[in-house]
Design a protein around this motif. Sequence first.
Motif, PDB file in Angstrom:
ATOM      1  N   THR A  38      17.902   7.255  -8.892  1.00 21.08           N
ATOM      2  CA  THR A  38      18.459   7.696 -10.171  1.00 21.08           C
ATOM      3  C   THR A  38      18.690   9.201 -10.185  1.00 21.08           C
ATOM      4  OG1 THR A  38      17.317   5.882 -11.301  1.00 21.08           O
ATOM      5  CG2 THR A  38      18.093   7.702 -12.660  1.00 21.08           C
ATOM      6  N   LEU A 239      29.388   6.916 -18.948  1.00 18.70           N
ATOM      7  CA  LEU A 239      28.270   5.984 -18.839  1.00 18.70           C
ATOM      8  C   LEU A 239      28.526   4.920 -17.774  1.00 18.70           C
ATOM      9  CD1 LEU A 239      27.369   5.501 -22.618  1.00 18.70           C
ATOM     10  CD2 LEU A 239      26.143   6.858 -20.909  1.00 18.70           C
ATOM     11  N   SER A 243      26.356   4.616 -14.362  1.00 15.83           N
ATOM     12  CA  SER A 243      25.669   3.355 -14.052  1.00 15.83           C
ATOM     13  C   SER A 243      25.996   2.881 -12.644  1.00 15.83           C
ATOM     14  CB  SER A 243      26.057   2.285 -15.070  1.00 15.83           C
ATOM     15  OG  SER A 243      25.686   2.662 -16.375  1.00 15.83           O
ATOM     16  N   TRP A 244      27.282   2.983 -12.284  1.00 13.47           N
ATOM     17  CA  TRP A 244      27.688   2.576 -10.934  1.00 13.47           C
ATOM     18  C   TRP A 244      27.059   3.480  -9.880  1.00 13.47           C
ATOM     19  CZ3 TRP A 244      30.620   4.820  -6.964  1.00 13.47           C
ATOM     20  CH2 TRP A 244      31.009   3.943  -5.951  1.00 13.47           C
TER      21      TRP A 244
END
Length: 275
Positions: A38, A239, A243-244
């Motif tokens: 992340t 977003l 996310s991808w």
Amino acid sequence: MTWTARLQRLLTTVEQRFPVVTELANRLLSTNLLDAGTRLAAQAFLAAVPVLFAVAAFAPQSMRDQLRDSLRAMFGLTGACDEELQRVLTDPAGKSLRETTGVVGLLITLLSATSFSRAMARVCERAWRLPRTGARAAAWRWVVWLLALVLVVFLQGPIRDGFGAGLWLGTPLLFVVATGVWLWTQHLLLAARVPWTRLLPGALLAAAATSALGLTARLYMPTALNRALSEYGALGMVLVMLSWLIVLCAAITFALTIGAVLADEPPLNRYLRHG
């Protein structure tokens, strides 16, 4: 013999016969790889946006066209999202950006984008359990890796099209190029502290993950991006892209870590010991 004792005996047998399974389980459980992925995704996004605007501001129109074609090939962009990308990369937009940022802004942008290189280097070092390379020795590697990555992105369109031959050549070519990229990435960012052969399992796993996600992105991303843009505006696009990137960077983090374990444990370590 109770079922608990049988299970313990089975686990002991597995540990003795397949130590790689035990080590892999320990590494995946002891290291928070999802958090690392992340953080890597966040740094990738923070680097990609200013680099995109830098290209739009200072690159010639032919390079901007090539970048637009490659991004279309990567994400299958259509409709409103494709129009937004074209608007950013058109010449009037570039002229406005040049007047706003200037050369000093470009240099600051490129230097700040190396935060992504540093995050990737840390992922590689954690996968191999190596200490951090000193900033003085690693700084040029961060810049070189970032520039090489930008070049690879520019070439995604021709590569995925098999340089005109089509997907039958483009798909395996994408995997071969990705394998080379991740092999070289580890070698460069680890400052050549690990032999080439031991880097190969991680490179193959990362290439398989990124190639699969790259090919499936063309099926999912166009609809998702256009829907997010129509419902939430530019924030929706951010977003979806973030996310991808989280999925992609998590896959890379897991792949490099698993590859390092496979290279260090039998049976592969007997064949990959020397580089």
